[in-house]
Design a protein around this motif. Structure first.
Motif, short mmCIF file in Angstrom:
data_model
loop_
_atom_site.label_atom_id
_atom_site.label_comp_id
_atom_site.label_asym_id
_atom_site.label_seq_id
_atom_site.Cartn_x
_atom_site.Cartn_y
_atom_site.Cartn_z
N ARG A 67 0.87 -1.30 0.23
CA ARG A 67 -0.06 0.07 -0.01
C ARG A 67 0.70 1.23 0.02
NH1 ARG A 67 -4.42 -2.45 4.29
NH2 ARG A 67 -4.79 -4.21 2.93
N THR A 68 2.09 1.19 -0.29
CA THR A 68 2.87 2.36 -0.34
C THR A 68 3.35 2.73 -1.71
OG1 THR A 68 4.38 1.79 1.72
CG2 THR A 68 5.36 3.14 0.29
N ALA A 69 2.83 3.96 -2.30
CA ALA A 69 2.94 4.39 -3.50
C ALA A 69 4.37 4.23 -4.02
CB ALA A 69 2.31 5.68 -3.72
N ASN A 70 4.88 4.10 -5.30
CA ASN A 70 6.21 3.97 -5.90
C ASN A 70 6.34 5.70 -6.22
OD1 ASN A 70 8.56 3.46 -6.86
ND2 ASN A 70 7.57 2.37 -8.73
N GLU A 71 7.11 6.25 -5.57
CA GLU A 71 7.23 7.71 -5.67
C GLU A 71 8.54 7.99 -6.69
OE1 GLU A 71 7.61 9.84 -1.98
OE2 GLU A 71 5.36 9.45 -1.62
N LEU A 72 8.29 8.89 -7.56
CA LEU A 72 9.42 8.81 -8.88
C LEU A 72 10.02 10.20 -8.67
CD1 LEU A 72 7.20 7.61 -11.77
CD2 LEU A 72 8.77 6.25 -10.39
N TRP A 73 9.85 11.15 -7.66
CA TRP A 73 10.45 12.55 -7.75
C TRP A 73 11.90 12.48 -7.56
CZ3 TRP A 73 13.06 13.95 -3.51
CH2 TRP A 73 12.87 13.27 -2.14
N LYS A 74 12.41 11.22 -6.75
CA LYS A 74 13.87 10.94 -6.66
C LYS A 74 14.59 10.82 -7.86
CE LYS A 74 13.20 9.14 -1.95
NZ LYS A 74 13.61 8.12 -1.17
N TRP A 75 13.74 10.09 -9.06
CA TRP A 75 14.70 9.79 -10.05
C TRP A 75 14.59 11.12 -10.95
CZ3 TRP A 75 16.96 5.48 -10.46
CH2 TRP A 75 16.43 4.39 -9.69
N PHE A 76 13.72 11.86 -10.80
CA PHE A 76 13.69 13.28 -11.61
C PHE A 76 14.76 14.36 -11.22
CE2 PHE A 76 9.65 11.37 -12.98
CZ PHE A 76 9.58 11.77 -14.45
N ILE A 77 14.94 14.05 -9.81
CA ILE A 77 16.01 14.91 -9.30
C ILE A 77 17.24 14.23 -9.90
CG2 ILE A 77 17.43 15.38 -6.92
CD1 ILE A 77 14.58 17.11 -7.24
N ILE A 78 17.48 13.04 -9.78
CA ILE A 78 18.50 12.55 -10.48
C ILE A 78 19.07 12.83 -11.82
CG2 ILE A 78 19.85 10.20 -10.99
CD1 ILE A 78 18.63 9.10 -8.39
N GLY A 79 17.70 12.81 -12.49
CA GLY A 79 17.64 13.53 -13.98
C GLY A 79 18.18 14.96 -13.98
N THR A 80 17.68 15.66 -13.30
CA THR A 80 18.07 17.13 -13.00
C THR A 80 19.85 17.34 -12.99
OG1 THR A 80 16.15 17.82 -12.26
CG2 THR A 80 17.80 19.29 -11.88
N LEU A 81 20.20 16.59 -11.82
CA LEU A 81 21.41 16.62 -11.79
C LEU A 81 22.44 15.97 -12.90
CD1 LEU A 81 21.68 15.31 -8.11
CD2 LEU A 81 21.90 17.63 -8.85
N ILE A 82 21.83 15.12 -13.50
CA ILE A 82 22.71 14.53 -14.83
C ILE A 82 22.73 15.37 -15.96
CG2 ILE A 82 22.60 12.69 -16.53
CD1 ILE A 82 21.53 10.76 -14.35
N PHE A 83 21.58 16.05 -16.18
CA PHE A 83 21.41 16.96 -17.25
C PHE A 83 22.37 18.50 -17.02
CE2 PHE A 83 17.45 14.62 -18.38
CZ PHE A 83 17.92 14.41 -19.75
N LEU A 84 22.41 18.70 -15.69
CA LEU A 84 23.20 19.87 -15.15
C LEU A 84 24.61 19.60 -15.42
CD1 LEU A 84 23.51 22.67 -14.05
CD2 LEU A 84 23.46 21.42 -11.48
N LEU A 85 25.10 18.36 -14.91
CA LEU A 85 26.44 17.82 -15.44
C LEU A 85 26.69 17.69 -16.84
CD1 LEU A 85 29.17 16.68 -14.38
CD2 LEU A 85 27.98 14.61 -14.29
N LEU A 86 25.61 17.23 -17.44
CA LEU A 86 25.79 17.27 -18.92
C LEU A 86 26.01 18.59 -19.69
CD1 LEU A 86 25.92 15.33 -21.46
CD2 LEU A 86 23.47 15.50 -21.74
N GLU A 87 25.46 19.63 -19.36
CA GLU A 87 25.60 21.03 -19.68
C GLU A 87 27.02 21.43 -19.41
OE1 GLU A 87 23.66 25.39 -19.11
OE2 GLU A 87 22.89 23.79 -17.87
N LEU A 88 27.33 21.20 -18.25
CA LEU A 88 28.82 21.62 -17.94
C LEU A 88 29.92 21.00 -18.86
CD1 LEU A 88 28.48 21.59 -13.85
CD2 LEU A 88 28.57 23.69 -15.54
#
Length: 641
Positions: free
Chosen positions: A613-634
């Motif tokens: 009954r615990t939902a599978n929360e995805l916001w952590k993965w999108f935060i990781i995606g944000t950091l990856i794209f930030l690193l990719l921009e650099l």
């Protein structure tokens, strides 16, 4: 995919800003003149191409970075598989029947189950606990801790369907998480018929390490001597018993006798001889398995003379005097025309000995006598009619006469297990001289005690648990039958006159609806009580002229020796025992639970419910995606020229 804060997705419109910045170059270029631009022209073309690629890479990287960041703040998640049951109330069905007294790897099964509930359930968790005999609604571990730790064993069978009905009646519309803790001994398929394998139902089935058990099954008087009773104690073994079982007899708290029993068969008997006086005690065995069936309480009252009346012609009653002797019976014989109706209610047994006709006044008196616990014996006359005999038996006993039958018949079958013969025969035999009758009637219904060769009853009985009716199919005079000369005549008629409330062993099984009839006169508001050293209760009671009928239902809660009191006057010693329905630990029915979720502890159940009954929360993965794209921009800024 769903979002906890979908309104944040409106910020996706901000993605237009980097697009505008990248598509519309606001920077102004200046011209620079050189003397020779041959080589610079080629270099300028290469730089412009690389710059366009880099700009597009940065555009896509920044768009994805901002998209991931915005979606992360919107908190996306996938719906849990058990989300529909998230608001369910928790109901724990806890089996506290006597079979849970068996010992598992961590001690007694019930005590270990209670400990599991107290240790595994969070302090802030609200739940309900329903046992075989009690219910604790919407409670928590701190509030119910003392009650569960002091929970007593019961002979009430564990019936999950019945217990769930209580929960549904309390809150019909609520969803439920059902946790059933039971050893599944005597569990039947119909007891779980309302449970669906697809619903949140969890079974915890602790199992006894040692299933071999010995119980004290019954105690009865095997023989009455001049000054002594010879009593037999029947022991029942479940499983292979290798060692001898010690058994002790106590009168009150005093040890009277002791012996050992070796089990060559599943049932064995131990014999004790005790003085022919009042006895109020128990027998006890030393068995390491279940404890509740190791003790059997019983009482024997000092024998009183029984009152027996035979109604019939004087010549026909003479043989009865040799059976109902003066040392044990107050026997009277009376012809019908001289009968004292007022004396009948004081009798223990009344014999109708070959009456040609039973008058309606006597029928009415006998029906009242039977309802008050008296025994009636019907020996029909050859001249009697089935209609007249049925006027007495129909409506109170269910036995009916039809006929007559003028055929010679042999009496060949004995119901050895019938209460009339339970302590008469040491062993069963089919090799005896068969009595016979020349004529008689056909008996219908009733329990056959003696039967003819064709299977029809020669003697049938019926009971209302207080009184008994015994009906013969044929006259017993010597012209019609040689039954009087048979060895069966004495024990048959002797036992018919016995009144268990006044003679024999007194041991009532709790919950079996048994009753007791006492000679007592009560005033209008007066009641009798049943008590011992630790407890007392008032049974249901019905005043019947100079007698009182006591009904006990499910009381007392604990087996033991008690006494019936009228005020401070003790009327009678009485004993109670629990039914031996939980003694066979091999009757475990866990195979019928294969379609349900079976687990080993309550902690596992809580973990399963939490994970489902615990939902599978995805916001952590999108935060990781944000950091990856930030690193990719650099990296693009640094390494793409």
């Amino acid at each position: 995919m769903q979002f906890k804060h979908p309104e944040i997705l409106y910020f996706l419109f901000l993605l237009v800003i980097p697009i505008v910045v990248h598509l519309f170059q606001l920077r102004r270029f200046q011209k620079q003149y050189f003397t020779n631009v041959k080589f610079l022209k080629e270099l300028s073309m290469q730089t412009r191409k690389s710059s366009v690629i880099k700009k597009w890479l940065l555009l896509f990287t920044r768009l994805l970075l901002l998209t991931c960041l915005i979606i992360a703040f919107a908190q996306p998640y996938f719906k849990a598989a058990g989300d529909a049951n998230k608001g369910n109330e928790m109901v724990i069905l806890l089996d506290n029947s006597f079979s849970m007294q068996a010992k598992g790897s961590k001690g007694e099964l019930l005590k270990r189950a209670v400990q599991d509930i107290l240790e595994s359930t969070p302090d802030d968790k609200t739940f309900s606990v329903i046992t075989n005999t009690s219910a604790y609604w919407d409670t928590d571990v701190r509030s119910v801790q003392k009650e569960l730790q002091n929970l007593k064993y019961t002979d009430v069978p564990f019936r999950p369907d019945f217990l769930l009905t209580k929960a549904q009646a309390k809150n019909p519309s609520a969803g439920r998480d059902i946790i059933i803790i039971t050893d599944a001994v005597n569990l039947r398929p119909e007891d779980i018929s309302s449970l669906s394998p697809d619903s949140p139902v969890y079974f915890i089935t602790p199992e006894a390490e040692n299933k071999v058990n010995v119980s004290v099954d019954s105690v009865y008087i095997a023989q009455v001597l001049d000054n002594f009773y010879e009593i037999n104690v029947t022991l029942q073994a479940f499983g292979q018993v290798e060692n001898e079982i010690p058994i002790a007899l106590y009168n009150g708290k005093n040890l009277t006798a002791k012996t050992v029993v070796k089990f060559n068969e599943q049932k064995q008997a131990a014999t004790f001889t005790i003085p022919k006086t009042d006895f109020h005690g128990y027998v006890s065995i030393d068995d390491k398995s279940l404890a509740y069936d190791n003790t059997y309480f019983f009482s024997i009252s000092n024998p009183e003379k029984l009152n027996v009346t035979a109604i019939g012609e004087t010549a026909q009653n003479d043989f009865l005097k040799r059976i109902y002797t003066e040392d044990e019976f107050n026997f009277t014989a009376s012809e019908l025309r001289k009968l004292d109706y007022n004396a009948l209610e004081k009798q223990d047994a009344i014999l109708l000995n070959e009456l040609q006709e039973i008058p309606q006044s006597l029928v009415t008196t006998l029906k009242s006598f039977y309802e008050k616990g008296g025994n009636i014996v019907i020996i029909p006359a050859k001249e009697a009619t089935a209609q007249n005999l049925n006027s007495l038996t129909t409506g109170i006993a269910g036995i009916t006469y039809s006929g007559p039958v003028n055929t010679k018949k042999q009496i060949t079958k004995i119901a050895f297990s019938h209460p009339l013969y339970l302590s008469t025969f040491e062993k069963r035999t089919d090799n005896f001289q068969y009595p016979e009758t020349n004529s008689g009637f056909t008996l219908n219904n009733g329990a056959a005690v003696l039967s003819y060769a064709d299977g029809s009853p020669f003697l049938a009985s019926a009971t209302n648990k207080l009184g008994n009716i015994y009906a013969f199919a044929a006259p017993l005079n010597n012209n019609n039958s040689n039954f009087r000369n048979s060895p069966l005549i004495v024990p048959t008629l002797y036992n018919m006159a016995q009144n268990n409330s006044r003679t024999g062993i007194n041991a009532i099984t709790i919950g079996k609806g048994e009753s007791l009839l006492l000679d007592a006169v009560l005033s209008k508001d007066e009641v009798v009580t049943v008590r011992n050293e630790t407890t007392d209760f008032i049974p249901m009671q019905q005043v019947l002229s100079n007698k009182v009928k006591l009904s006990f239902g499910d009381y007392p809660e604990e087996s033991g020796n008690y006494a019936v009191y009228k005020g401070d006057e003790k009327l009678k010693d009485i004993s109670f025992n629990h039914a031996r329905t939980e003694s066979n630990l091999y009757q475990q029915s866990s195979r019928i639970l294969n379609d349900y979720t079976i687990t080993d502890s309550l902690a596992t159940v809580y973990n399963d419910i939490q994970s489902e009954r615990t939902a599978n929360e995805l916001w952590k993965w999108f935060i990781i995606g944000t950091l990856i794209f930030l690193l990719l921009e650099l990296l693009i800024q640094k390494f793409v020229k």
